[in-house]
Design a protein around this motif. Sequence first.
Motif, PDB file in Angstrom:
ATOM      1  N   ASP A  31       0.166  -1.143  -0.374  1.00  0.00           N
ATOM      2  CA  ASP A  31       0.048  -0.197  -0.488  1.00  0.00           C
ATOM      3  C   ASP A  31       0.416   1.683  -0.131  1.00  0.00           C
ATOM      4  OD1 ASP A  31      -2.486  -1.946  -0.023  1.00  0.00           O
ATOM      5  OD2 ASP A  31      -2.283  -1.023   2.141  1.00  0.00           O
ATOM      6  N   PHE A  32       1.861   0.877  -0.131  1.00  0.00           N
ATOM      7  CA  PHE A  32       3.071   2.205  -0.027  1.00  0.00           C
ATOM      8  C   PHE A  32       3.782   2.374  -1.227  1.00  0.00           C
ATOM      9  CE2 PHE A  32       1.485   1.871   4.596  1.00  0.00           C
ATOM     10  CZ  PHE A  32       1.888   3.164   4.323  1.00  0.00           C
ATOM     11  N   TYR A  33       4.542   3.908  -1.592  1.00  0.00           N
ATOM     12  CA  TYR A  33       5.711   3.731  -2.280  1.00  0.00           C
ATOM     13  C   TYR A  33       6.993   4.390  -1.512  1.00  0.00           C
ATOM     14  CZ  TYR A  33       3.011   4.387  -6.205  1.00  0.00           C
ATOM     15  OH  TYR A  33       1.363   3.822  -7.951  1.00  0.00           O
ATOM     16  N   GLU A  34       7.573   3.142  -1.686  1.00  0.00           N
ATOM     17  CA  GLU A  34       9.134   3.457  -0.558  1.00  0.00           C
ATOM     18  C   GLU A  34       9.873   4.557  -1.876  1.00  0.00           C
ATOM     19  OE1 GLU A  34       8.642   2.996   1.719  1.00  0.00           O
ATOM     20  OE2 GLU A  34       7.087   1.593   2.517  1.00  0.00           O
ATOM     21  N   LEU A  35      11.319   5.312  -0.843  1.00  0.00           N
ATOM     22  CA  LEU A  35      12.167   5.669  -1.305  1.00  0.00           C
ATOM     23  C   LEU A  35      12.854   5.188  -0.472  1.00  0.00           C
ATOM     24  CD1 LEU A  35       9.591   7.528  -1.130  1.00  0.00           C
ATOM     25  CD2 LEU A  35      11.567   8.802  -3.204  1.00  0.00           C
ATOM     26  N   PHE A  36      14.711   5.188  -1.534  1.00  0.00           N
ATOM     27  CA  PHE A  36      15.911   4.012  -0.815  1.00  0.00           C
ATOM     28  C   PHE A  36      17.488   5.170  -0.906  1.00  0.00           C
ATOM     29  CE2 PHE A  36      12.893   0.631  -1.407  1.00  0.00           C
ATOM     30  CZ  PHE A  36      12.049  -0.123  -0.071  1.00  0.00           C
ATOM     31  N   TYR A  37      17.625   4.807   0.190  1.00  0.00           N
ATOM     32  CA  TYR A  37      19.032   5.550  -0.193  1.00  0.00           C
ATOM     33  C   TYR A  37      18.831   7.290  -0.130  1.00  0.00           C
ATOM     34  CZ  TYR A  37      20.836   0.741  -0.724  1.00  0.00           C
ATOM     35  OH  TYR A  37      20.675  -0.442  -0.631  1.00  0.00           O
ATOM     36  N   ASP A  38      19.605   7.902  -1.231  1.00  0.00           N
ATOM     37  CA  ASP A  38      19.446   9.164  -1.299  1.00  0.00           C
ATOM     38  C   ASP A  38      18.488   9.919  -1.775  1.00  0.00           C
ATOM     39  OD1 ASP A  38      22.126   8.954  -1.138  1.00  0.00           O
ATOM     40  OD2 ASP A  38      22.791   9.602  -2.708  1.00  0.00           O
ATOM     41  N   ASP A  39      17.437   9.080  -2.585  1.00  0.00           N
ATOM     42  CA  ASP A  39      16.163   9.518  -3.049  1.00  0.00           C
ATOM     43  C   ASP A  39      15.377   9.191  -1.197  1.00  0.00           C
ATOM     44  OD1 ASP A  39      16.635   9.285  -5.577  1.00  0.00           O
ATOM     45  OD2 ASP A  39      15.049   7.934  -6.071  1.00  0.00           O
ATOM     46  N   ALA A  40      15.456   8.769  -0.690  1.00  0.00           N
ATOM     47  CA  ALA A  40      15.045   9.228   0.567  1.00  0.00           C
ATOM     48  C   ALA A  40      15.002   9.535   1.189  1.00  0.00           C
ATOM     49  CB  ALA A  40      14.691   7.755   1.751  1.00  0.00           C
ATOM     50  N   LEU A  41      16.449  10.332   1.136  1.00  0.00           N
ATOM     51  CA  LEU A  41      16.635  11.528   2.134  1.00  0.00           C
ATOM     52  C   LEU A  41      16.377  12.452   2.283  1.00  0.00           C
ATOM     53  CD1 LEU A  41      20.947  10.175   2.696  1.00  0.00           C
ATOM     54  CD2 LEU A  41      18.810  10.097   4.513  1.00  0.00           C
ATOM     55  N   LYS A  42      16.657  13.077   0.374  1.00  0.00           N
ATOM     56  CA  LYS A  42      16.357  14.167   0.030  1.00  0.00           C
ATOM     57  C   LYS A  42      14.220  14.971  -0.077  1.00  0.00           C
ATOM     58  CE  LYS A  42      20.164  13.965  -3.383  1.00  0.00           C
ATOM     59  NZ  LYS A  42      20.257  13.820  -4.865  1.00  0.00           N
ATOM     60  N   ALA A  43      14.189  13.179  -1.041  1.00  0.00           N
ATOM     61  CA  ALA A  43      12.570  13.709  -0.203  1.00  0.00           C
ATOM     62  C   ALA A  43      12.426  13.873   0.710  1.00  0.00           C
ATOM     63  CB  ALA A  43      11.937  11.854  -0.970  1.00  0.00           C
ATOM     64  N   GLY A  44      12.719  13.460   1.367  1.00  0.00           N
ATOM     65  CA  GLY A  44      12.674  13.065   3.687  1.00  0.00           C
ATOM     66  C   GLY A  44      12.024  15.095   3.706  1.00  0.00           C
ATOM     67  N   GLN A  45      13.362  15.515   3.144  1.00  0.00           N
ATOM     68  CA  GLN A  45      13.325  16.865   3.287  1.00  0.00           C
ATOM     69  C   GLN A  45      12.894  17.918   2.340  1.00  0.00           C
ATOM     70  OE1 GLN A  45      17.890  17.989   2.710  1.00  0.00           O
ATOM     71  NE2 GLN A  45      18.005  17.974   4.389  1.00  0.00           N
ATOM     72  N   ILE A  46      12.605  17.082   1.603  1.00  0.00           N
ATOM     73  CA  ILE A  46      11.231  18.351   0.609  1.00  0.00           C
ATOM     74  C   ILE A  46      10.444  18.083   0.687  1.00  0.00           C
ATOM     75  CG2 ILE A  46      10.696  18.852  -1.647  1.00  0.00           C
ATOM     76  CD1 ILE A  46      13.538  17.904  -2.766  1.00  0.00           C
ATOM     77  N   LEU A  47       9.617  16.454   1.053  1.00  0.00           N
ATOM     78  CA  LEU A  47       8.077  16.336   1.654  1.00  0.00           C
ATOM     79  C   LEU A  47       7.772  16.220   3.554  1.00  0.00           C
ATOM     80  CD1 LEU A  47       7.854  13.229  -1.457  1.00  0.00           C
ATOM     81  CD2 LEU A  47       7.341  15.688  -1.704  1.00  0.00           C
ATOM     82  N   GLU A  48       8.842  16.578   3.693  1.00  0.00           N
ATOM     83  CA  GLU A  48       8.427  16.363   4.965  1.00  0.00           C
ATOM     84  C   GLU A  48       8.069  15.083   5.816  1.00  0.00           C
ATOM     85  OE1 GLU A  48       6.041  20.102   6.422  1.00  0.00           O
ATOM     86  OE2 GLU A  48       7.485  21.450   5.859  1.00  0.00           O
ATOM     87  N   LEU A  49       8.986  13.763   5.206  1.00  0.00           N
ATOM     88  CA  LEU A  49       8.302  12.256   5.272  1.00  0.00           C
ATOM     89  C   LEU A  49       9.320  12.156   6.657  1.00  0.00           C
ATOM     90  CD1 LEU A  49       8.265  11.623   1.788  1.00  0.00           C
ATOM     91  CD2 LEU A  49       6.414  11.865   3.369  1.00  0.00           C
ATOM     92  N   THR A  50       9.211  11.258   7.069  1.00  0.00           N
ATOM     93  CA  THR A  50      10.180  10.770   8.281  1.00  0.00           C
ATOM     94  C   THR A  50      10.992   9.630   7.782  1.00  0.00           C
ATOM     95  OG1 THR A  50       8.144  10.741   9.957  1.00  0.00           O
ATOM     96  CG2 THR A  50       9.709   9.066  10.238  1.00  0.00           C
ATOM     97  N   VAL A  51      12.071   9.349   7.915  1.00  0.00           N
ATOM     98  CA  VAL A  51      13.245   8.833   7.328  1.00  0.00           C
ATOM     99  C   VAL A  51      13.083   7.606   8.809  1.00  0.00           C
ATOM    100  CG1 VAL A  51      15.366   8.639   5.947  1.00  0.00           C
ATOM    101  CG2 VAL A  51      13.814  10.167   5.646  1.00  0.00           C
TER     102      VAL A  51
END
Length: 851
Positions: free
Chosen positions: A30-50
């Motif tokens: 039920d989720f779209y996951e991001l990993f590695y640098d994508d997760a870190l960058k998207a976490g900042q832009i989208l205010e996601l919990t990494v």
Amino acid sequence: MKEKISPGMQQYLDIKANYPDAFLLFRMGDFYELFYDDALKAGQILELTVTSRNKNAEKPIPMAGVPYHSAKGYIDTLVENGYKVAIAEQMEDPKQAVGVVRREVVQVITPGTQVAQTENGKAENNYITALFSDTSGKFGFAYADLATGELKATHLENEEAVLNEASALQTKEMILSCAISDELKDNLTTRLQLVFSEQEKILELDEITHLTENLKEPLMLQATNALLSYLHATQMRKLSHLEIAQVYQTRHFLSMDHFSKYNLELTSSIRTGKKHGTLFWLLDETKTAMGSRLLKQWITRPLLSMEKIFNRQNGVESLLNSFFERSEIQDSLKGVYDLERLSGRVAFGHVNAKDLLQLKNSLEQIPRLQAILESINTGEWNDLLAEMDACPDLVDLIQQAIDENAPASITEGNIIKTGYNATLDEYREAMQNGSRWILELEEKERNATGIKTLRIDYNRKDGYFFHVTNSNLSMMKEFDYFYRKATLKNSERYGTEELAKLERVILEATDKSVDLEYQLFLDIRKIVETHITRLKRTAAAVATLDSLASLATVAENYSYKRPTLVPNGRTLEIIDGRHPVVERVLGNNEYIPNSIKMNEATNLLLITGPNMSGKSTYMRQLALTVIMAQIGSFVPAERAVIPLFDKIFTRIGASDDLISGQSTFMVEMMEANQALRHATAQSLILFDELGRGTATYDGMALAQAIIEYIHDNIHAKTLFSTHYHELTALSDSLGELKNVHVGAVEKDGVVHFLHKMMDGAADKSYGIHVAKIAGLPVDLLERAASILSHLENNEQKELPNKPTEEIAQLSLFQEISTEEIGVVDTIKKLNLLEMTPLDALNTLYELQKMI
């Protein structure tokens, strides 16, 4: 020791390697996951919990996710920030997969392929462009709107033309299949903040190549092929809604560089960047998203073809003279949805049942629109009527097939009407009547067997069965159509063919009905797809009608008149003209009209007068009137005779270019250079206070030289406002120049601006009076008046010394420190006109520290 990668993460890495410049959204349940640098960058832009995927490993893998059902908002945010997003979906049912679930990227969403929205919720054009050049220095240029299917190509002569065209389209992404100069790349980046993408491989696919059949020029063909190849590679689906590429020539439209469009606020406000307060805001009384987009295109591309302008004027006049019919047309247009984007959604496979209902409702308005046009037709509507197609066969299909209360989802059922498909009707009957059928069969077999306690039960193992207690088993022997399904301690379970058939229908009804509805919907969607060409042709006709009706409504609301345009004309006469936007803001009764008269012998008006008196408004008023006339609109004037202008150049208002760090004066000179190099005798030039960004004599010398150059070499119709009163003497030596000024009346030391243009030169600038209106201290104003009197009576124009009594008075209260003298000396040495805003801020900070 190399850390072991799980099969799932290896699959992610393999896919990510093919999309290194995009965020990869990797579907996992039920989720779209991001990993590695994508997760870190998207976490900042989208205010996601990494978090981490393998927290106990030596190097945990950063991970962040978004719910798949709400992913669109997150994707939009990434794309609006200039990033690309690759969507990797699960391509098989995880329950049936052997090993790792197979995943593939199904679409790459980029800044140029995103569907854009305006501030009022209407979908606006989002153009993706492509550029190709060879050793000639010329360019092939192509653009498309993926949502509406618009596809066009042209040939551009130089880098400046590329910059202007890209700015006109406000493109957010440019496809390059060649190298371009660093200067062009920097200019495009700073002006538009666009994303560059490369497409070296040109695809040879039938669905792409047929779209370029009209392109014969190699540069255009290469640029368009690169664009189409990129769209096919990123969207990974049919592009059947794209139009066959149309060739256009920029010389067929009135030319305005990006400076002029910015200064005139045609579609975007300088102050806010929004639509409000622009010419587009004023003229947009459209009722459909298609009409609004088309009107915006008209405003940014005024015509040079008299025939096309005349045709639009006729349409506006016809609707202006048909009030009731126009009202009925606009009422009908309110019920027309965005047919262009609906066509794109059909081609992309994004359309749902609600979209098809909107399509049906829209098409149902077409016969009414046709009837109204036929009732007022005097010949000008024949072409438009021929393009409108109500598609009755498509309306009938949607009417018969799609339920009016269908949900947005196409995979959950309840979208197909009862009566459309017999098998689906059986499933629905089974779903609705299954319980009753069971009770009826139970009662029937009780009567047949005589077993009063016979009942039908259900469990997951045996399904539906007849429950017979051991005491009644002897009564079952004579009924051979019963067969034993299971034996229990105190009872037996029986089945019959009738019960088995009923069980199959009931248990399969829900799943089968949903699956069948989905398939039926896909079949309907394929049929709709075959009508895309008809739909787009109808959409274009409706958009044109909507835009013309909008112009007619505005003309009626604000008493605009039909202008007379004269090809190769040299007479410009606008009687009681008004600035259309300012008039709407102030109200009809508050705006003071002004006339503009330039006969064949007069090409240059030198405008003098005080600040705040309306010189800039007067100049903008002329430019907007010309643009309105050349898009086919009526204009804010009692009467207007206007030459057909080929180009407009403006320099109005003082502003730094904060993006590129250029001062006001540098921007002035760049904009002046554009006009002086590219204007013709059929152009319109508007220069406001040119030369004031430098020292007085430098500025005056440049202003005079520019005026003389325009007068002697270009002969364009020009409005040049100035505070340099000395320039008014040029009317004695320049035969094509005429002095005009904004009137003002001074009474008892108070100045009143008449906001009225008059012949001749102004007698003074009234600068101190304006300062008084602004509320400056009285003693300061008195000192300024004394200095002005000294300067006016002093041939050397030397500044007077400060009165000695004032200096003495200052010394009674405060001694000037060494530090303060240092600050003053530093300020005196500053060259403010050559400083960028950032330099000025840093200098101010240093001065503050010194104090």
